[in-house]
Design a protein around this motif. Structure first.
Motif, PDB file in Angstrom:
ATOM      1  N   GLN A 235       4.655 -10.734   3.286  1.00 58.54           N
ATOM      2  CA  GLN A 235       4.927 -11.486   2.048  1.00 58.54           C
ATOM      3  C   GLN A 235       6.490 -11.339   1.961  1.00 58.54           C
ATOM      4  OE1 GLN A 235       2.142  -9.936  -0.700  1.00 58.54           O
ATOM      5  NE2 GLN A 235       1.027 -11.884  -0.756  1.00 58.54           N
ATOM      6  N   ARG A 318      -1.638 -15.099  -0.758  1.00 63.11           N
ATOM      7  CA  ARG A 318      -2.249 -13.834  -0.351  1.00 63.11           C
ATOM      8  C   ARG A 318      -3.015 -13.942   0.934  1.00 63.11           C
ATOM      9  NH1 ARG A 318      -2.034  -8.384  -1.793  1.00 63.11           N
ATOM     10  NH2 ARG A 318      -3.751  -7.336  -1.180  1.00 63.11           N
ATOM     11  N   ALA A 321      -1.269 -14.799   3.897  1.00 65.25           N
ATOM     12  CA  ALA A 321      -0.675 -13.600   4.389  1.00 65.25           C
ATOM     13  C   ALA A 321      -1.419 -12.637   4.983  1.00 65.25           C
ATOM     14  CB  ALA A 321       0.095 -12.902   3.291  1.00 65.25           C
TER      15      ALA A 321
END
Length: 343
Positions: A235, A318, A321
């Motif tokens: 990230q 998220r 990622a």
């Protein structure tokens, strides 16, 4: 940014090193090859460049070298300091001292003891900023990180900073073993999201363990089996457009052979891990060996650069990622099997 002109920066550092450089003498070589003496090397080098009235003295160094002597040295120092702990000073990163420590202490250790070497150097970029992501293991003092930092600095002239467990900054054991500001001065970045992101935003070259503490925790039975990767480095790489340089380390699992983690006791003493092995019987007699590791050959295989994504999805969720992090883990796991000669 700190890495924009590495050659000029390092030449300036050499010119400004305080006093004469630290040169290994016969006693330093003896300490290198006698495991209880490693802690003496680190502290002697620090005291060469810094005034440290709270540090260890020569009588206490001598006690390090005999069975059970460390406990007497600890008592001597505690009495000498007036029944208190060493001062908990907050230090700033000092590239000049990092340069001196790297050349004068890490150099002999890496070359003569760990026999560190870089492979596939052609994959190294010319400069930073970078996130250098490496499989971290060994269940001991982070010698795999320190060795890689030394080799990258020698090869490219980079100023490299490792992301380190908070225990290396403030745990009472570390404060007694080493100067309280030692980790900060050498460039350690606390393994906490805010500190990690701040260092990324400043464009530094960081050594990072995507497995987190799970890497060393897995112990000898799961050696070279990569644990789940965290997503923060993916990230942050996308957010600040900083590429990731994957590195595979072979040999780090042999830094502390046959070790397993004693979870309940580890939590009690608030350490990131607490390895138990036949070597721990020796450690009870020589606690100064806490920074020592078994002699091994550390080989680092530089993988192809993972460029930062500059598309509209750079601020990805998220879940995405996480998927990218695990794909990188699978890729590195395959490389590890190949380097170990496994199918």
């Amino acid at each position: 940014m700190i890495n924009q002109h590495p050659e000029t920066l390092l030449n300036t550092q050499l010119e400004n090193l305080p006093g004469e450089g630290y040169v290994f003498n016969w006693f330093d070589w003896f300490c290198l090859w006698y495991p209880p003496g490693w802690l003496i090397l680190f502290n002697r080098h620090w005291q060469h460049y810094h005034t440290d009235p709270d540090g260890w003295n020569w009588l206490e160094y001598g006690l390090f070298l005999i069975p059970g002597g460390f406990y007497l040295a600890l008592l001597s120092r505690w009495l000498r300091l007036g029944f208190r702990s060493p001062r908990k000073e907050v230090g700033e990163f000092d590239p000049k001292y990092q340069q001196a420590f790297r050349q004068e202490v890490l150099g002999p250790i890496v070359k003569s003891y760990f026999r560190g070497e870089l492979q596939q150097v052609e994959n190294l970029p010319s400069t930073g900023p970078l996130i250098v992501a490496m499989n971290h293991a060994g269940m001991c003092f982070p010698w795999d990180f320190l060795t890689l930092g030394y080799l990258l600095s020698e090869t490219r002239g980079w100023v490299v900073q490792p992301v380190a467990s908070p225990a290396l900054f403030e745990h009472p054991w570390v404060i007694w073993w080493l100067p309280p500001k030692w980790s900060q001065v050498l460039g350690g970045v606390r393994a906490e999201l805010d500190n990690f992101e701040a260092a990324i935003a400043q464009g530094k070259i960081l050594l990072y363990a995507p497995e987190g503490i799970r890497g060393p925790l897995k112990g000898w039975r799961r050696r070279y089996q990569l644990e789940k990767f965290d997503v923060s480095f993916i990230q942050l790489s996308d957010r600040y457009h900083i590429p990731i340089l994957p590195v595979v380390c072979i040999g780090s699992e042999s830094l502390h052979l046959w070790a397993v983690n004693f979870t309940k006791l580890q939590r009690l003493v608030k350490l990131p891990f607490l390895p138990f092995s036949p070597l721990m019987l020796v450690l009870l007699l020589f606690p100064s060996m806490g920074i020592w590791a078994m002699r091994t050959r550390l080989r680092y295989f530089i993988q192809s650069l993972e460029p930062a994504r500059l598309d509209n999805n750079s601020n990805k969720g998220r879940a995405v990622a996480y998927q990218q992090a695990q794909q990188l883990r699978e890729k590195l796991q395959l490389q590890i099997h190949q380097f170990l000669g496994k199918s």
